[in-house]
Design a protein around this motif. Structure first.
Motif, PDB file in Angstrom:
ATOM      1  N   PRO A 134      83.939 -43.905  34.262  1.00 41.36           N
ATOM      2  CA  PRO A 134      82.794 -44.716  34.667  1.00 41.36           C
ATOM      3  C   PRO A 134      82.526 -44.535  36.156  1.00 41.36           C
ATOM      4  CG  PRO A 134      84.464 -46.018  33.496  1.00 41.36           C
ATOM      5  CD  PRO A 134      85.083 -44.714  33.858  1.00 41.36           C
ATOM      6  N   ASP A 135      81.528 -45.233  36.640  1.00 43.39           N
ATOM      7  CA  ASP A 135      81.170 -45.186  38.052  1.00 43.39           C
ATOM      8  C   ASP A 135      82.385 -45.521  38.917  1.00 43.39           C
ATOM      9  OD1 ASP A 135      80.140 -46.437  40.663  1.00 43.39           O
ATOM     10  OD2 ASP A 135      78.338 -45.536  39.819  1.00 43.39           O
ATOM     11  N   ALA A 136      82.555 -44.786  40.018  1.00 45.74           N
ATOM     12  CA  ALA A 136      83.720 -44.971  40.882  1.00 45.74           C
ATOM     13  C   ALA A 136      83.745 -46.344  41.547  1.00 45.74           C
ATOM     14  CB  ALA A 136      83.753 -43.880  41.947  1.00 45.74           C
ATOM     15  N   SER A 137      82.610 -47.021  41.611  1.00 38.75           N
ATOM     16  CA  SER A 137      82.588 -48.345  42.231  1.00 38.75           C
ATOM     17  C   SER A 137      83.302 -49.386  41.379  1.00 38.75           C
ATOM     18  CB  SER A 137      81.147 -48.791  42.484  1.00 38.75           C
ATOM     19  OG  SER A 137      80.460 -48.991  41.254  1.00 38.75           O
ATOM     20  N   ILE A 138      83.476 -49.103  40.092  1.00 34.68           N
ATOM     21  CA  ILE A 138      84.124 -50.073  39.207  1.00 34.68           C
ATOM     22  C   ILE A 138      85.400 -49.533  38.573  1.00 34.68           C
ATOM     23  CG2 ILE A 138      81.974 -51.273  38.671  1.00 34.68           C
ATOM     24  CD1 ILE A 138      81.985 -49.784  35.961  1.00 34.68           C
ATOM     25  N   SER A 139      85.771 -48.282  38.869  1.00 32.26           N
ATOM     26  CA  SER A 139      86.953 -47.715  38.216  1.00 32.26           C
ATOM     27  C   SER A 139      87.625 -46.691  39.120  1.00 32.26           C
ATOM     28  CB  SER A 139      86.565 -47.049  36.896  1.00 32.26           C
ATOM     29  OG  SER A 139      85.795 -45.877  37.141  1.00 32.26           O
ATOM     30  N   ILE A 140      88.844 -46.334  38.741  1.00 34.30           N
ATOM     31  CA  ILE A 140      89.588 -45.314  39.474  1.00 34.30           C
ATOM     32  C   ILE A 140      90.465 -44.554  38.485  1.00 34.30           C
ATOM     33  CG2 ILE A 140      91.513 -46.869  40.003  1.00 34.30           C
ATOM     34  CD1 ILE A 140      91.718 -45.432  42.733  1.00 34.30           C
ATOM     35  N   GLU A 141      90.643 -43.265  38.721  1.00 33.82           N
ATOM     36  CA  GLU A 141      91.552 -42.466  37.897  1.00 33.82           C
ATOM     37  C   GLU A 141      92.947 -42.505  38.513  1.00 33.82           C
ATOM     38  OE1 GLU A 141      89.558 -39.002  35.519  1.00 33.82           O
ATOM     39  OE2 GLU A 141      89.083 -38.757  37.645  1.00 33.82           O
TER      40      GLU A 141
ATOM     41  N   GLU B 134     102.814 -36.636  31.799  1.00 31.52           N
ATOM     42  CA  GLU B 134     101.967 -37.250  32.819  1.00 31.52           C
ATOM     43  C   GLU B 134     100.503 -36.976  32.464  1.00 31.52           C
ATOM     44  OE1 GLU B 134     103.539 -38.958  35.518  1.00 31.52           O
ATOM     45  OE2 GLU B 134     105.153 -38.599  34.066  1.00 31.52           O
ATOM     46  N   VAL B 135      99.693 -38.023  32.437  1.00 32.41           N
ATOM     47  CA  VAL B 135      98.278 -37.872  32.098  1.00 32.41           C
ATOM     48  C   VAL B 135      97.441 -38.703  33.071  1.00 32.41           C
ATOM     49  CG1 VAL B 135      98.759 -37.492  29.650  1.00 32.41           C
ATOM     50  CG2 VAL B 135      98.290 -39.812  30.470  1.00 32.41           C
ATOM     51  N   MET B 136      96.157 -38.385  33.124  1.00 30.14           N
ATOM     52  CA  MET B 136      95.224 -39.174  33.919  1.00 30.14           C
ATOM     53  C   MET B 136      94.649 -40.284  33.053  1.00 30.14           C
ATOM     54  SD  MET B 136      95.305 -37.961  36.929  1.00 30.14           S
ATOM     55  CE  MET B 136      93.919 -38.869  37.618  1.00 30.14           C
ATOM     56  N   ASP B 137      94.604 -41.480  33.599  1.00 29.94           N
ATOM     57  CA  ASP B 137      94.011 -42.611  32.897  1.00 29.94           C
ATOM     58  C   ASP B 137      92.958 -43.248  33.802  1.00 29.94           C
ATOM     59  OD1 ASP B 137      93.673 -44.233  30.711  1.00 29.94           O
ATOM     60  OD2 ASP B 137      95.233 -45.654  31.271  1.00 29.94           O
TER      61      ASP B 137
END
Length: 237
Positions: A5-12, A25-28
């Motif tokens: 989603p938009d980086a303003s509301i989420s982070i990987e 190891e995975v990205m979430d």
């Protein structure tokens, strides 16, 4: 693969996952949660732990469900201080509007399923993160508003706030939730005036009793081949 989603509301973020492929190891994708103070006429009336989006709608909706704002014309000013995480509102004193007979709404079972399907198709944030609740305002013909947040209360307050800001009447409208229907959610629905609720989950006994007392039709366990009508069944044919 999940679309972030938009980086303003989420982070990987890298996490460790154990599954059929073993340990790896995975990205979430994680949703951001911020704490804002909601101040009304100089007094802090709520702490909002929320996703940092649609903050104006959230604040207006929360003021409405707290009984501090009955109509949007009483909102003299609203400012958002992002640095200090404070939302400040100035609200004029105004009496609660007289309660009038609402314009009723009726749905065929096929319309209930069509609305639930349209709602599910909009829940991209939940599919990407598993961490978002959703709420929508609809008419029998389709969705009008759709809001998401990490907290179900906030998602509903955002919809209620958007209703007020856009001048939408609750008459003939439907609310659709993504989760269970507890009494704290029903009290917000009573405040906003909508009389038909759709959800995939179950209501509590208190919710059913509250809905019955206020003439609200409560639909739960709405699935492809099922609708449970807990109160006021005359609106569903």
């Amino acid at each position: 693969m999940k679309q972030p989603p938009d980086a303003s509301i989420s982070i990987e973020r890298t996490i460790t996952r154990i599954g059929p492929q073993g340990r790896r190891e995975v990205m979430d994708i994680l949703l951001r949660e911020e704490r804002y103070e909601l101040v009304c006429n100089g007094t802090c009336v709520a702490e909002l732990h929320c996703m940092p989006s649609l903050l104006r709608e959230l604040a207006v909706g929360r003021l409405r469900t707290l009984g501090l704002l009955h109509e949007i014309s009483a909102l003299r000013a609203l400012s958002i201080d992002e640095q200090n995480r404070v939302i400040e509102a100035s609200v004029a004193e105004s009496p609660a509007p007289a309660v009038s007979a609402p314009v009723d709404v009726r749905l065929a079972a096929a319309q209930v399923h069509a609305l639930q399907l349209a709602f599910n198709e909009r829940c991209d944030l939940f599919r990407a993160t598993g961490a978002a609740h959703s709420c929508a305002l609809a008419t029998p013909n389709g969705l009008l508003l759709f809001c998401e947040d990490i907290a179900r209360h906030n998602a509903l307050d955002k919809v209620i706030g958007a209703m007020l800001l856009q001048g939408l009447s609750p008459d003939g409208k439907i609310l659709i939730f993504s989760g269970r229907l507890a009494s704290d959610m029903l009290s917000k629905v009573v405040a906003c005036g909508v009389r038909l609720l759709i959800a995939p989950g179950a209501p509590s006994l208190t919710s059913v009793e509250m809905a019955e007392a206020h003439g609200i039709t409560l639909l739960g366990f709405v699935r492809r081949d099922n609708i449970n009508i807990y109160t006021c069944p005359q609106r569903i044919c």
